[in-house]
Design a protein around this motif. Structure first.
Motif, PDB file in Angstrom:
ATOM      1  N   ILE A  55       8.746 -52.718  21.051  1.00 44.87           N
ATOM      2  CA  ILE A  55       9.548 -52.352  19.892  1.00 44.87           C
ATOM      3  C   ILE A  55       9.253 -53.267  18.708  1.00 44.87           C
ATOM      4  O   ILE A  55       9.198 -52.829  17.561  1.00 44.87           O
ATOM      5  CB  ILE A  55      11.042 -52.410  20.246  1.00 44.87           C
ATOM      6  N   ALA A  56       9.046 -54.545  18.985  1.00 42.13           N
ATOM      7  CA  ALA A  56       8.824 -55.506  17.905  1.00 42.13           C
ATOM      8  C   ALA A  56       7.591 -55.175  17.081  1.00 42.13           C
ATOM      9  O   ALA A  56       7.497 -55.531  15.900  1.00 42.13           O
ATOM     10  CB  ALA A  56       8.707 -56.918  18.484  1.00 42.13           C
ATOM     11  N   SER A  75      23.515 -42.144  16.707  1.00 46.61           N
ATOM     12  CA  SER A  75      22.502 -42.829  15.905  1.00 46.61           C
ATOM     13  C   SER A  75      22.546 -44.329  16.138  1.00 46.61           C
ATOM     14  O   SER A  75      21.516 -44.996  16.211  1.00 46.61           O
ATOM     15  CB  SER A  75      22.697 -42.517  14.423  1.00 46.61           C
ATOM     16  N   GLY A  76      23.742 -44.881  16.269  1.00 47.20           N
ATOM     17  CA  GLY A  76      23.859 -46.303  16.559  1.00 47.20           C
ATOM     18  C   GLY A  76      23.277 -46.650  17.914  1.00 47.20           C
ATOM     19  O   GLY A  76      22.621 -47.691  18.079  1.00 47.20           O
ATOM     20  N   TYR A  77      23.506 -45.769  18.883  1.00 47.55           N
ATOM     21  CA  TYR A  77      22.936 -45.993  20.214  1.00 47.55           C
ATOM     22  C   TYR A  77      21.411 -45.985  20.148  1.00 47.55           C
ATOM     23  O   TYR A  77      20.744 -46.853  20.725  1.00 47.55           O
ATOM     24  CB  TYR A  77      23.426 -44.920  21.183  1.00 47.55           C
ATOM     25  N   ALA A  78      20.833 -44.990  19.435  1.00 52.18           N
ATOM     26  CA  ALA A  78      19.380 -44.863  19.365  1.00 52.18           C
ATOM     27  C   ALA A  78      18.743 -46.088  18.720  1.00 52.18           C
ATOM     28  O   ALA A  78      17.722 -46.597  19.189  1.00 52.18           O
ATOM     29  CB  ALA A  78      18.995 -43.604  18.600  1.00 52.18           C
ATOM     30  N   VAL A  79      19.353 -46.559  17.647  1.00 52.46           N
ATOM     31  CA  VAL A  79      18.816 -47.745  16.983  1.00 52.46           C
ATOM     32  C   VAL A  79      18.972 -48.966  17.867  1.00 52.46           C
ATOM     33  O   VAL A  79      18.078 -49.808  17.978  1.00 52.46           O
ATOM     34  CB  VAL A  79      19.502 -47.964  15.623  1.00 52.46           C
ATOM     35  N   GLY A  80      20.104 -49.085  18.531  1.00 52.67           N
ATOM     36  CA  GLY A  80      20.311 -50.221  19.418  1.00 52.67           C
ATOM     37  C   GLY A  80      19.395 -50.199  20.612  1.00 52.67           C
ATOM     38  O   GLY A  80      18.944 -51.243  21.088  1.00 52.67           O
ATOM     39  N   LEU A  81      19.089 -48.993  21.119  1.00 54.03           N
ATOM     40  CA  LEU A  81      18.224 -48.874  22.282  1.00 54.03           C
ATOM     41  C   LEU A  81      16.814 -49.328  21.977  1.00 54.03           C
ATOM     42  O   LEU A  81      16.171 -50.004  22.775  1.00 54.03           O
ATOM     43  CB  LEU A  81      18.198 -47.421  22.755  1.00 54.03           C
ATOM     44  N   TYR A 114      27.072 -48.979  33.044  1.00 54.95           N
ATOM     45  CA  TYR A 114      25.711 -48.744  32.562  1.00 54.95           C
ATOM     46  C   TYR A 114      24.763 -49.735  33.212  1.00 54.95           C
ATOM     47  O   TYR A 114      25.188 -50.760  33.761  1.00 54.95           O
ATOM     48  CB  TYR A 114      25.633 -48.843  31.034  1.00 54.95           C
ATOM     49  N   ARG A 115      23.484 -49.418  33.168  1.00 50.36           N
ATOM     50  CA  ARG A 115      22.468 -50.293  33.763  1.00 50.36           C
ATOM     51  C   ARG A 115      22.150 -51.433  32.799  1.00 50.36           C
ATOM     52  O   ARG A 115      21.703 -51.213  31.682  1.00 50.36           O
ATOM     53  CB  ARG A 115      21.202 -49.502  34.100  1.00 50.36           C
ATOM     54  N   GLU A 116      22.372 -52.636  33.267  1.00 51.65           N
ATOM     55  CA  GLU A 116      22.229 -53.818  32.419  1.00 51.65           C
ATOM     56  C   GLU A 116      20.783 -54.036  31.985  1.00 51.65           C
ATOM     57  O   GLU A 116      19.836 -53.783  32.727  1.00 51.65           O
ATOM     58  CB  GLU A 116      22.732 -55.052  33.175  1.00 51.65           C
ATOM     59  N   GLY A 117      20.618 -54.534  30.779  1.00 52.47           N
ATOM     60  CA  GLY A 117      19.318 -54.888  30.240  1.00 52.47           C
ATOM     61  C   GLY A 117      19.467 -55.215  28.775  1.00 52.47           C
ATOM     62  O   GLY A 117      20.437 -54.770  28.131  1.00 52.47           O
ATOM     63  N   PRO A 118      18.553 -55.988  28.187  1.00 52.22           N
ATOM     64  CA  PRO A 118      18.701 -56.403  26.788  1.00 52.22           C
ATOM     65  C   PRO A 118      18.874 -55.234  25.819  1.00 52.22           C
ATOM     66  O   PRO A 118      19.784 -55.249  24.982  1.00 52.22           O
ATOM     67  CB  PRO A 118      17.409 -57.183  26.510  1.00 52.22           C
ATOM     68  N   ALA A 119      18.005 -54.220  25.935  1.00 52.44           N
ATOM     69  CA  ALA A 119      18.112 -53.073  25.029  1.00 52.44           C
ATOM     70  C   ALA A 119      19.369 -52.261  25.328  1.00 52.44           C
ATOM     71  O   ALA A 119      20.063 -51.810  24.414  1.00 52.44           O
ATOM     72  CB  ALA A 119      16.871 -52.195  25.148  1.00 52.44           C
ATOM     73  N   MET A 142      24.571 -49.898  24.147  1.00 49.32           N
ATOM     74  CA  MET A 142      25.929 -49.558  24.576  1.00 49.32           C
ATOM     75  C   MET A 142      26.977 -50.232  23.692  1.00 49.32           C
ATOM     76  O   MET A 142      28.008 -49.637  23.376  1.00 49.32           O
ATOM     77  CB  MET A 142      26.126 -49.948  26.038  1.00 49.32           C
ATOM     78  N   SER A 143      26.694 -51.450  23.264  1.00 46.85           N
ATOM     79  CA  SER A 143      27.634 -52.143  22.372  1.00 46.85           C
ATOM     80  C   SER A 143      27.796 -51.404  21.051  1.00 46.85           C
ATOM     81  O   SER A 143      28.867 -51.452  20.419  1.00 46.85           O
ATOM     82  CB  SER A 143      27.157 -53.573  22.118  1.00 46.85           C
ATOM     83  N   ALA A 144      26.748 -50.684  20.640  1.00 47.17           N
ATOM     84  CA  ALA A 144      26.806 -49.941  19.381  1.00 47.17           C
ATOM     85  C   ALA A 144      27.767 -48.762  19.452  1.00 47.17           C
ATOM     86  O   ALA A 144      28.155 -48.211  18.415  1.00 47.17           O
ATOM     87  CB  ALA A 144      25.406 -49.444  19.007  1.00 47.17           C
ATOM     88  N   LEU A 145      28.161 -48.364  20.668  1.00 44.08           N
ATOM     89  CA  LEU A 145      29.085 -47.248  20.830  1.00 44.08           C
ATOM     90  C   LEU A 145      30.549 -47.677  20.757  1.00 44.08           C
ATOM     91  O   LEU A 145      31.437 -46.848  20.549  1.00 44.08           O
ATOM     92  CB  LEU A 145      28.840 -46.551  22.174  1.00 44.08           C
ATOM     93  N   VAL A 146      30.800 -48.957  20.940  1.00 39.64           N
ATOM     94  CA  VAL A 146      32.174 -49.438  21.103  1.00 39.64           C
ATOM     95  C   VAL A 146      33.032 -49.191  19.867  1.00 39.64           C
ATOM     96  O   VAL A 146      34.171 -48.710  19.959  1.00 39.64           O
ATOM     97  CB  VAL A 146      32.164 -50.929  21.492  1.00 39.64           C
TER      98      VAL A 146
END
Length: 579
Positions: free
Chosen positions: A306-307, A358-364, A418-423, A428-432
């Motif tokens: 991604i970077a 959209s927030g989820y997609a960008v966060g993912l 949800y399945r833990e991982g950095p992305a 998931m935090s973007a959905l809160v």
């Protein structure tokens, strides 16, 4: 003299999925591109970060590996032709078979006639018994693991009371094994060059199912048994030179016994294909972008990190050597319909209205790597070709009103697994925030180990209110998405929820699934799958989040770079080459 690169027309099979992606990134190169048809000769190098454990077709479950070996080593009865021109859908064609098969009127019997003069890499004839033996190997689930087991559910072979097939593969011993073999021989039979299949239920797209690597032939008298190695004899245009090493890769060279005139799918442009595994994704990307030495003729099988994707999209010289492909993988949420707080459709509707895709997609990932979507059926499938599902804007205010009108006390507490991982943590935090605005009080529960085993286990629906998951089609039909995920008769047992994590169930919907599976017309059948999906979405059986895409990088000498139809975002080695 080599001309400048140019982008060719995008096909409908990928354009819908990547069109929004292009809009987000302005200049991303998507779909397929060439300078000119790839020339013949040279060595194409494929770079993969992940180990590739096996080239054995019955042990391959990863769609990108299946796409790779399907264009190089292992042919199947049918295959999808390379995407070309303005085609609205990838074409299913006969591969080892002369055509796409002949079904009976009730769709419970299928026949395929093999092409004449098919050979293995050692020059020996490839026949019907070899196709049958390859399929038989998938039933030896104690030793042949990792690959598709669709044959086990499709073929008309009796089962034991606990649901196991009575046929346990070609190496089973004893009286029970003999009875199982007899059942298999009735379900799969050979008559000269014609192979016939008897199915347990009507399967209208069985001729698409047999495109999977698990249905590839294995030479019957050359199979070393259940402990066979990572590779078997090739039926395709390349053969393995030497041995295969899962951690480092291997070299494919031309199969001198392959006949181009018998193969409508593969152009086999390079003389050699070197597969290198085990490097870090960042190292692979840097190697290809540097474009030095052998990197000029290299392609990254592993998507760019991604970077680096934003860098690639912002520099014209790098954009020119990149290809963004839809993977078919869609992330989604499964509301627990047995949960006291989400058992009503009003509560589930409110949850969807407050979900910021959209927030989820960008966060993912980034707008390059994920695109918001409202359906589990990827846009490239025929089911969505004429009935696209728009992605509506979130409306937390309306969500809160729906809850209040339904007499639901707010905020509504929900536990989201949800399945833990950095992305994933970021996505998931973007959905809160949206959920809180919509009247919910979410608690995210990251699960690191054995995620899918945990959320499908008995008792999981008593612990969580929402389950994250993702899915992709196995071939070009929504039949490989909706029934596996929401047919309660396939999933809900005392042993757990199967893949129906939220426990959604409808007798009427299950009956509809059976009716659709027996519809002979493909276009009508896929339209019916889209309508079945409408039922799921209207009842909020799931909340689609984002369709994933992958950005592949290529050296400046690579030509014919295009998407593999239904290959999980893989490039099509049937047309790629180097100049």
């Amino acid at each position: 003299m080599r001309g400048p690169r140019r982008v060719i027309s995008l096909v409908a099979a990928t354009a819908a999925a990547v069109g929004a992606l292009a809009a987000c990134t302005a200049d991303a190169v998507v779909g397929s591109k060439v300078i000119e048809p790839a020339g013949r000769g040279g060595t194409l190098t494929l770079l993969s970060a992940a180990a590739i454990p096996t080239l054995d077709p019955q042990r391959i479950g990863d769609p990108t590996t299946g796409a790779m070996v399907g264009r190089t080593l292992h042919r199947t009865l049918t295959a999808y032709a390379p995407i070309a021109g303005e085609a609205t859908q990838p074409s299913l064609v006969g591969d080892l078979a002369t055509d796409t098969g002949e079904p009976s009127d009730d769709l419970k019997t299928w026949r395929f006639t093999l092409r004449p003069d098919l050979t293995w890499q050692d020059g020996s004839p490839l026949g019907c018994e070899d196709v049958k033996h390859g399929i038989a190997r998938t039933f030896a689930t104690d030793v042949i693991t990792g690959g598709s087991t669709d044959a086990l559910s499709a073929l008309a072979i009796p089962r034991t009371p606990d649901g196991r097939s009575t046929f346990l593969g070609p190496w089973a011993q004893g009286d029970q094994a003999a009875a199982g073999q007899a059942s298999f021989d009735q379900a799969v039979s050979c008559a000269d060059r014609t192979i016939s299949f008897v199915l347990a239920e009507p399967v209208a797209d069985f001729n698409e199912m047999v495109t999977l690597a698990a249905f590839a032939p294995v030479k019957k008298d050359g199979d070393s048994g259940p402990d066979s190695g990572a590779a078997s004899l090739s039926s395709g245009p390349y053969r393995l030179e030497g041995t295969w090493n899962a951690e480092t890769g291997g070299l494919l060279v031309r199969n001198e016994k392959w006949r181009a005139e018998s193969d409508p799918v593969r152009k086999a442009n390079p003389d050699r294909i070197r597969i290198t595994t085990g490097q870090e994704p960042g190292v692979i990307a840097a190697t290809v972008l540097a474009d030095d030495d052998t990197a000029k003729a290299s392609v990254s099988l592993t998507p760019a990190p991604i970077a680096l994707q934003q860098q690639v999209s912002s520099v014209e010289a790098l954009r020119d050597r990149s290809l963004a492909l839809p993977t078919g993988v869609i992330d989604y949420l499964a509301p627990n319909v047995t949960s006291p707080v989400l058992q009503s459709r009003e509560a589930r509707t409110a949850l969807e209205l407050s979900t910021r895709r959209s927030g989820y997609a960008v966060g993912l990932a980034s707008p390059i790597g994920a695109t918001p979507t409202a359906s589990l059926i990827p846009d490239g499938l025929l089911a969505r070709a004429t009935t696209a599902v728009p992605v509506g804007e979130p409306d937390p205010t309306k969500a809160r009103q729906i809850l209040q009108q339904a007499g639901v006390a707010v905020p509504v507490p929900i536990r989201v697994a949800y399945r833990e991982g950095p992305a994933a943590d970021k996505a998931m935090s973007a959905l809160v925030t949206g959920w809180r605005e919509g009247g919910f009080d979410p608690t995210l529960v990251p699960i690191k180990d054995s995620y899918f085993g945990t959320v499908s286990a008995p008792g999981a629906t008593e612990q969580y209110d929402v389950f994250w998951s993702n899915w992709s089609p196995a071939w070009g039909s929504a039949s490989t998405i909706l029934p596996p995920l929401f047919d309660a008769s396939l999933n809900l047992t005392e042993a757990g929820s199967g893949r129906d994590y939220g426990g959604w169930s409808s007798v009427d919907w299950n009956a509809r699934v059976g009716q659709i599976a027996s519809m002979p017309d493909r276009a009508a059948r896929e339209k019916a799958w889209a309508e079945a999906d409408d039922v799921l979405r209207e009842d909020v059986a799931y909340i689609a989040l984002a369709a994933r895409s992958a950005v592949h990088l290529a050296g400046s000498d690579v030509r014919g770079l295009a998407a593999h139809p239904y290959g999980g975002g893989a490039i099509d080695l049937g047309v790629a080459g180097v100049n």
